[in-house]
Scaffold this motif. Structure first.
Motif, PDB file in Angstrom:
ATOM      1  N   SER A  73       0.859  -1.188   0.000  1.00  0.00           N
ATOM      2  CA  SER A  73       0.000   0.000   0.000  1.00  0.00           C
ATOM      3  C   SER A  73       0.889   1.229   0.000  1.00  0.00           C
ATOM      4  CB  SER A  73      -0.893   0.026   1.240  1.00  0.00           C
ATOM      5  OG  SER A  73      -1.712  -1.114   1.300  1.00  0.00           O
ATOM      6  N   LEU A  74       0.473   2.243  -0.735  1.00  0.00           N
ATOM      7  CA  LEU A  74       1.186   3.517  -0.788  1.00  0.00           C
ATOM      8  C   LEU A  74       0.214   4.643  -0.468  1.00  0.00           C
ATOM      9  CD1 LEU A  74       3.246   3.053  -4.080  1.00  0.00           C
ATOM     10  CD2 LEU A  74       4.046   2.772  -1.729  1.00  0.00           C
ATOM     11  N   ARG A  75       0.710   5.672   0.228  1.00  0.00           N
ATOM     12  CA  ARG A  75      -0.109   6.831   0.564  1.00  0.00           C
ATOM     13  C   ARG A  75       0.677   8.091   0.220  1.00  0.00           C
ATOM     14  NH1 ARG A  75      -1.283   7.668   6.662  1.00  0.00           N
ATOM     15  NH2 ARG A  75      -2.143   5.602   6.466  1.00  0.00           N
ATOM     16  N   GLY A  76       0.005   9.034  -0.428  1.00  0.00           N
ATOM     17  CA  GLY A  76       0.624  10.303  -0.788  1.00  0.00           C
ATOM     18  C   GLY A  76      -0.415  11.397  -0.828  1.00  0.00           C
ATOM     19  N   PRO A  77      -0.045  12.581  -1.317  1.00  0.00           N
ATOM     20  CA  PRO A  77      -0.993  13.690  -1.370  1.00  0.00           C
ATOM     21  C   PRO A  77      -2.230  13.391  -2.217  1.00  0.00           C
ATOM     22  CG  PRO A  77       1.229  14.462  -1.793  1.00  0.00           C
ATOM     23  CD  PRO A  77       1.287  12.971  -1.759  1.00  0.00           C
ATOM     24  N   GLY A  78      -2.110  12.502  -3.193  1.00  0.00           N
ATOM     25  CA  GLY A  78      -3.235  12.172  -4.063  1.00  0.00           C
ATOM     26  C   GLY A  78      -4.124  11.067  -3.538  1.00  0.00           C
ATOM     27  N   GLY A  79      -3.837  10.543  -2.359  1.00  0.00           N
ATOM     28  CA  GLY A  79      -4.641   9.464  -1.795  1.00  0.00           C
ATOM     29  C   GLY A  79      -3.799   8.241  -1.511  1.00  0.00           C
ATOM     30  N   SER A  80      -4.446   7.110  -1.325  1.00  0.00           N
ATOM     31  CA  SER A  80      -3.715   5.868  -1.055  1.00  0.00           C
ATOM     32  C   SER A  80      -4.272   4.750  -1.935  1.00  0.00           C
ATOM     33  CB  SER A  80      -3.791   5.485   0.421  1.00  0.00           C
ATOM     34  OG  SER A  80      -5.118   5.309   0.817  1.00  0.00           O
ATOM     35  N   THR A  81      -3.380   3.806  -2.271  1.00  0.00           N
ATOM     36  CA  THR A  81      -3.767   2.657  -3.089  1.00  0.00           C
ATOM     37  C   THR A  81      -3.104   1.414  -2.522  1.00  0.00           C
ATOM     38  OG1 THR A  81      -1.922   2.999  -4.611  1.00  0.00           O
ATOM     39  CG2 THR A  81      -4.010   3.995  -5.219  1.00  0.00           C
ATOM     40  N   THR A  82      -3.723   0.277  -2.803  1.00  0.00           N
ATOM     41  CA  THR A  82      -3.209  -1.016  -2.361  1.00  0.00           C
ATOM     42  C   THR A  82      -3.234  -1.969  -3.542  1.00  0.00           C
ATOM     43  OG1 THR A  82      -4.026  -0.668  -0.130  1.00  0.00           O
ATOM     44  CG2 THR A  82      -3.568  -2.925  -0.758  1.00  0.00           C
ATOM     45  N   ALA A  83      -2.206  -2.808  -3.632  1.00  0.00           N
ATOM     46  CA  ALA A  83      -2.149  -3.797  -4.701  1.00  0.00           C
ATOM     47  C   ALA A  83      -1.672  -5.126  -4.115  1.00  0.00           C
ATOM     48  CB  ALA A  83      -1.204  -3.347  -5.808  1.00  0.00           C
ATOM     49  N   PRO A  84      -2.218  -6.236  -4.609  1.00  0.00           N
ATOM     50  CA  PRO A  84      -1.771  -7.547  -4.130  1.00  0.00           C
ATOM     51  C   PRO A  84      -0.443  -7.949  -4.753  1.00  0.00           C
ATOM     52  CG  PRO A  84      -3.427  -7.828  -5.829  1.00  0.00           C
ATOM     53  CD  PRO A  84      -3.315  -6.347  -5.589  1.00  0.00           C
ATOM     54  N   ILE A  85       0.320  -8.725  -4.010  1.00  0.00           N
ATOM     55  CA  ILE A  85       1.544  -9.331  -4.520  1.00  0.00           C
ATOM     56  C   ILE A  85       1.174 -10.766  -4.859  1.00  0.00           C
ATOM     57  CG2 ILE A  85       3.907 -10.005  -3.975  1.00  0.00           C
ATOM     58  CD1 ILE A  85       3.913  -7.602  -1.986  1.00  0.00           C
ATOM     59  N   ARG A  86       1.200 -11.094  -6.124  1.00  0.00           N
ATOM     60  CA  ARG A  86       0.703 -12.389  -6.582  1.00  0.00           C
ATOM     61  C   ARG A  86       1.711 -13.519  -6.415  1.00  0.00           C
ATOM     62  NH1 ARG A  86      -1.564  -8.459  -9.470  1.00  0.00           N
ATOM     63  NH2 ARG A  86      -3.803  -8.533  -9.815  1.00  0.00           N
ATOM     64  N   PHE A  87       3.006 -13.213  -6.436  1.00  0.00           N
ATOM     65  CA  PHE A  87       4.032 -14.249  -6.335  1.00  0.00           C
ATOM     66  C   PHE A  87       4.699 -14.198  -4.967  1.00  0.00           C
ATOM     67  CE2 PHE A  87       3.396 -13.825 -10.858  1.00  0.00           C
ATOM     68  CZ  PHE A  87       3.398 -15.139 -11.272  1.00  0.00           C
ATOM     69  N   GLY A  88       3.906 -14.033  -3.935  1.00  0.00           N
ATOM     70  CA  GLY A  88       4.406 -13.996  -2.584  1.00  0.00           C
ATOM     71  C   GLY A  88       4.267 -15.361  -1.942  1.00  0.00           C
ATOM     72  N   PRO A  89       4.487 -15.435  -0.670  1.00  0.00           N
ATOM     73  CA  PRO A  89       4.752 -14.280   0.169  1.00  0.00           C
ATOM     74  C   PRO A  89       6.193 -13.796   0.024  1.00  0.00           C
ATOM     75  CG  PRO A  89       4.765 -16.269   1.500  1.00  0.00           C
ATOM     76  CD  PRO A  89       4.389 -16.684   0.107  1.00  0.00           C
ATOM     77  N   VAL A  90       6.341 -12.485   0.124  1.00  0.00           N
ATOM     78  CA  VAL A  90       7.673 -11.892   0.086  1.00  0.00           C
ATOM     79  C   VAL A  90       8.094 -11.567   1.512  1.00  0.00           C
ATOM     80  CG1 VAL A  90       7.351 -10.966  -2.232  1.00  0.00           C
ATOM     81  CG2 VAL A  90       6.803  -9.540  -0.262  1.00  0.00           C
ATOM     82  N   THR A  91       9.363 -11.279   1.694  1.00  0.00           N
ATOM     83  CA  THR A  91       9.901 -10.995   3.021  1.00  0.00           C
ATOM     84  C   THR A  91      10.245  -9.520   3.131  1.00  0.00           C
ATOM     85  OG1 THR A  91      10.819 -13.221   3.135  1.00  0.00           O
ATOM     86  CG2 THR A  91      11.698 -11.598   4.683  1.00  0.00           C
ATOM     87  N   PRO A  92       9.459  -8.742   3.890  1.00  0.00           N
ATOM     88  CA  PRO A  92       9.786  -7.328   4.080  1.00  0.00           C
ATOM     89  C   PRO A  92      11.059  -7.173   4.904  1.00  0.00           C
ATOM     90  CG  PRO A  92       7.471  -7.751   4.557  1.00  0.00           C
ATOM     91  CD  PRO A  92       8.157  -9.081   4.451  1.00  0.00           C
ATOM     92  N   ALA A  93      11.892  -6.251   4.471  1.00  0.00           N
ATOM     93  CA  ALA A  93      13.126  -5.915   5.200  1.00  0.00           C
ATOM     94  C   ALA A  93      13.301  -4.407   5.083  1.00  0.00           C
ATOM     95  CB  ALA A  93      14.319  -6.666   4.611  1.00  0.00           C
ATOM     96  N   THR A  94      12.354  -3.664   5.652  1.00  0.00           N
ATOM     97  CA  THR A  94      12.285  -2.237   5.370  1.00  0.00           C
ATOM     98  C   THR A  94      12.808  -1.309   6.447  1.00  0.00           C
ATOM     99  OG1 THR A  94      10.026  -2.153   6.227  1.00  0.00           O
ATOM    100  CG2 THR A  94      10.282  -2.510   3.863  1.00  0.00           C
ATOM    101  N   ASN A  95      12.738  -1.685   7.712  1.00  0.00           N
ATOM    102  CA  ASN A  95      13.063  -0.689   8.743  1.00  0.00           C
ATOM    103  C   ASN A  95      13.949  -1.275   9.839  1.00  0.00           C
ATOM    104  OD1 ASN A  95      11.473  -2.219  10.459  1.00  0.00           O
ATOM    105  ND2 ASN A  95       9.697  -0.927  10.264  1.00  0.00           N
ATOM    106  N   ALA A  96      14.129  -0.506  10.873  1.00  0.00           N
ATOM    107  CA  ALA A  96      15.019  -0.911  11.962  1.00  0.00           C
ATOM    108  C   ALA A  96      14.517  -2.151  12.700  1.00  0.00           C
ATOM    109  CB  ALA A  96      15.184   0.248  12.948  1.00  0.00           C
ATOM    110  N   GLU A  97      13.201  -2.425  12.624  1.00  0.00           N
ATOM    111  CA  GLU A  97      12.680  -3.631  13.267  1.00  0.00           C
ATOM    112  C   GLU A  97      13.048  -4.892  12.485  1.00  0.00           C
ATOM    113  OE1 GLU A  97       8.545  -3.526  14.166  1.00  0.00           O
ATOM    114  OE2 GLU A  97       8.674  -1.548  15.058  1.00  0.00           O
ATOM    115  N   SER A  98      13.373  -4.716  11.212  1.00  0.00           N
ATOM    116  CA  SER A  98      13.753  -5.864  10.392  1.00  0.00           C
ATOM    117  C   SER A  98      15.104  -6.390  10.835  1.00  0.00           C
ATOM    118  CB  SER A  98      13.850  -5.455   8.920  1.00  0.00           C
ATOM    119  OG  SER A  98      12.625  -4.977   8.459  1.00  0.00           O
ATOM    120  N   ASP A  99      15.319  -7.646  10.585  1.00  0.00           N
ATOM    121  CA  ASP A  99      16.603  -8.274  10.876  1.00  0.00           C
ATOM    122  C   ASP A  99      17.678  -7.585  10.031  1.00  0.00           C
ATOM    123  OD1 ASP A  99      18.824 -10.001  11.051  1.00  0.00           O
ATOM    124  OD2 ASP A  99      17.517 -11.728  11.386  1.00  0.00           O
ATOM    125  N   ASP A 100      18.707  -7.084  10.676  1.00  0.00           N
ATOM    126  CA  ASP A 100      19.782  -6.386   9.962  1.00  0.00           C
ATOM    127  C   ASP A 100      20.435  -7.288   8.921  1.00  0.00           C
ATOM    128  OD1 ASP A 100      21.682  -4.183   9.567  1.00  0.00           O
ATOM    129  OD2 ASP A 100      23.129  -5.557  10.481  1.00  0.00           O
TER     130      ASP A 100
END
Length: 161
Positions: A73-100
């Motif tokens: 999902s993405l959010r910006g000044p124009g609103g927010s949208t969500t899209a499915p990931i069809r070839f998942g599940p994927v592994t998020p590694a985006t922030n400090a909570e993620s495993d380094d």
């Protein structure tokens, strides 16, 4: 004369109502385009579906991102949208909570240098997916989202961050 004189109160009330309606419509128009969650999901899907290890990046024109193993999902000044990931599940590694270690592999380090075995990588990926699956949160969106698929002794993991 058939027309109502301009001095009548209901004429002014009608003009005021139309003005308020026009102003409300103009204020409700988004200030920018809606972020492209479908384009991000397509990039993730292309890398995740590839039979060979692959890496890709996708530019993001949004302020916030919410990533889970099965959707983006993405959010910006124009609103927010969500899209499915069809070839998942994927592994998020985006922030400090993620495993380094996952973030280091995402950014190019060989998994053999970071993890002792494919099982160790699989365990770290499973923990990350569980964390993001239970509690996907809005985070500050990066300018570019990186996607990398890892194939290691039969293990396939797609990292996103």
């Amino acid at each position: 004369m058939i027309d109502a004189p301009i001095e009548t109160w209901y004429t002014w009330l009608g003009i005021a109502a139309v003005s308020v309606l026009a102003l409300g419509t103009a204020v409700g128009i988004p200030s920018g385009p809606t972020p492209d969650a479908n384009g991000v999901a397509d990039t993730i899907d292309r890398v995740a579906a590839d039979e060979f290890p692959a890496t890709a990046e996708h530019g993001i024109a949004a302020d916030r991102i919410r990533l889970s193993p099965t959707r983006v999902s993405l959010r910006g000044p124009g609103g927010s949208t969500t899209a499915p990931i069809r070839f998942g599940p994927v592994t998020p590694a985006t922030n400090a909570e993620s495993d380094d270690r996952l973030r280091r592999v995402l950014h190019g380090e060989p998994p053999q240098r970071v993890f002792d075995s494919p099982d160790a990588l699989d365990r770290a990926a499973t923990v990350s997916r569980g964390r993001y699956d239970r509690n996907p949160r809005w985070e500050r969106a990066p300018n570019r989202l990186r996607v990398r698929s890892i194939h290691w002794e039969g293990l396939r993991v797609t990292l996103v961050g």
